[in-house]
Enzyme design. Sequence first.
Site, PDB file in Angstrom:
ATOM      1  N   LYS A  52      -1.095 -41.952  44.620  1.00 34.66           N
ATOM      2  CA  LYS A  52       0.017 -42.418  43.772  1.00 34.66           C
ATOM      3  C   LYS A  52       1.346 -42.320  44.533  1.00 34.66           C
ATOM      4  O   LYS A  52       2.157 -43.237  44.514  1.00 34.66           O
ATOM      5  CB  LYS A  52       0.076 -41.592  42.473  1.00 34.66           C
ATOM      6  CG  LYS A  52      -1.099 -41.885  41.532  1.00 34.66           C
ATOM      7  CD  LYS A  52      -1.169 -40.924  40.346  1.00 34.66           C
ATOM      8  CE  LYS A  52      -2.461 -41.146  39.567  1.00 34.66           C
ATOM      9  NZ  LYS A  52      -2.614 -40.271  38.391  1.00 34.66           N
ATOM     10  N   GLN A  96      -0.706 -34.455  36.321  1.00 35.26           N
ATOM     11  CA  GLN A  96      -2.091 -34.800  36.644  1.00 35.26           C
ATOM     12  C   GLN A  96      -3.065 -33.912  35.865  1.00 35.26           C
ATOM     13  O   GLN A  96      -2.919 -32.690  35.831  1.00 35.26           O
ATOM     14  CB  GLN A  96      -2.315 -34.670  38.162  1.00 35.26           C
ATOM     15  CG  GLN A  96      -3.632 -35.233  38.649  1.00 35.26           C
ATOM     16  CD  GLN A  96      -3.774 -36.747  38.490  1.00 35.26           C
ATOM     17  OE1 GLN A  96      -2.796 -37.480  38.439  1.00 35.26           O
ATOM     18  NE2 GLN A  96      -5.009 -37.208  38.396  1.00 35.26           N
ATOM     19  N   ASP A 119       2.113 -42.575  31.927  1.00 31.75           N
ATOM     20  CA  ASP A 119       0.653 -42.472  31.787  1.00 31.75           C
ATOM     21  C   ASP A 119       0.209 -43.000  30.421  1.00 31.75           C
ATOM     22  O   ASP A 119      -0.985 -43.240  30.206  1.00 31.75           O
ATOM     23  CB  ASP A 119       0.211 -41.005  31.884  1.00 31.75           C
ATOM     24  CG  ASP A 119      -0.399 -40.665  33.231  1.00 31.75           C
ATOM     25  OD1 ASP A 119      -0.978 -41.564  33.862  1.00 31.75           O
ATOM     26  OD2 ASP A 119      -0.305 -39.489  33.639  1.00 31.75           O
TER      27      ASP A 119
HETATM   28  N1  GUN Z   1      -6.653 -37.522  35.552  1.00 29.98           N
HETATM   29  C1  GUN Z   1      -7.552 -38.544  35.665  1.00 29.98           C
HETATM   30  N2  GUN Z   1      -6.954 -39.730  35.476  1.00 29.98           N
HETATM   31  C2  GUN Z   1      -5.643 -39.464  35.240  1.00 29.98           C
HETATM   32  C3  GUN Z   1      -4.520 -40.301  34.986  1.00 29.98           C
HETATM   33  O1  GUN Z   1      -4.600 -41.531  34.914  1.00 29.98           O
HETATM   34  N3  GUN Z   1      -3.340 -39.640  34.799  1.00 29.98           N
HETATM   35  C4  GUN Z   1      -3.230 -38.280  34.851  1.00 29.98           C
HETATM   36  N4  GUN Z   1      -2.031 -37.737  34.625  1.00 29.98           N
HETATM   37  N5  GUN Z   1      -4.256 -37.487  35.087  1.00 29.98           N
HETATM   38  C5  GUN Z   1      -5.449 -38.077  35.284  1.00 29.98           C
END
Ligand code: GUN
Length: 292
Positions: A52, A96, A119
């Site tokens: 990311k 995350q 998100d």
């Molecule tokens: N853990 C697995 N997928 C995601 C996501 O798309 N965003 C976040 N914040 N954590 C995750």
Amino acid sequence: MEVLDGNKVATEIKNEIAESVKRNLKLNKRPPHLAAILVGKNGASETYVAAKVKACEKVGFVSSLIRYEENISEEKLLKKIEEINFDDKIDGLIVQLPLPKHINEIKVTQSINPSKDVDGFHPLNLGKMQLNLPTYISATPAGIIELLKRYNIKTSGKHCVVVGRSNIVGLPISILMGKNNEIGNCTVTLTHSRTKNLKHITNQADILIVALGKAEFIDKSMIKEGVCIIDVGITRVKSNKTKSGWKLLGDVNFNSVKESCSYITPVPGGVGPMTIAMLLQNTLKSANKEVY
Ligand code: GUN
């Protein structure tokens, strides 16, 4: 069978985003800024967050990676989130997941300012999604919809079977595929660990979305001829054939189904890169004040 090339489409989207950032810079607007909080040392989370941050750099965004030890208190984490909520120079904030067990994920998700919740996990944004109001759609479901759209796949009236009911993927994509939208208008069946006769149901799918986290769970015996398969699973397994010693497997046994389906997303290179592109798109929307 046609492979739905997530890498190619995600690159197109990222190029569009980079162009938009350049246009904004010419208008003296600052670049979008994404903050990511990573707690502990979960290998998969490290990989996702690194991807990311790298993607932010590529499109000209600013990013801040905030790392905490596994044993950080919930209070300290919430305090940092509160600080970012009020920071005018940060447009998007992601924490995350998963978080360590002593931290309440729902509480953390709810503490993020909905206007920075790129998100799309905050209950307010999930509710807005249900009602077709402007919001941030979480990145994986949004990536699936965008991939279907850009490959011009017709979904109206089709039977979409979703395997897995997670808050991040299965549940939201099942809602989106049933909505009266360009990509949508499906009759949706949401299946999960208590579903009886799963094979009977997956065999009726025109569109099969698998987000289960079990490597190569779906094989030829579970699908109908001509189905469009979206494979969301990513499981890392040991391999003596790769330089790294690891390889990634989807929830679908690609070789088993490839002759029978009409479309399929590969793993890697399908839904994964789309997820990152959509996170960037949500962050750009936030910077442009398109949602709140
Ligand atoms: N853990 C697995 N997928 C995601 C996501 O798309 N965003 C976040 N914040 N954590 C995750």
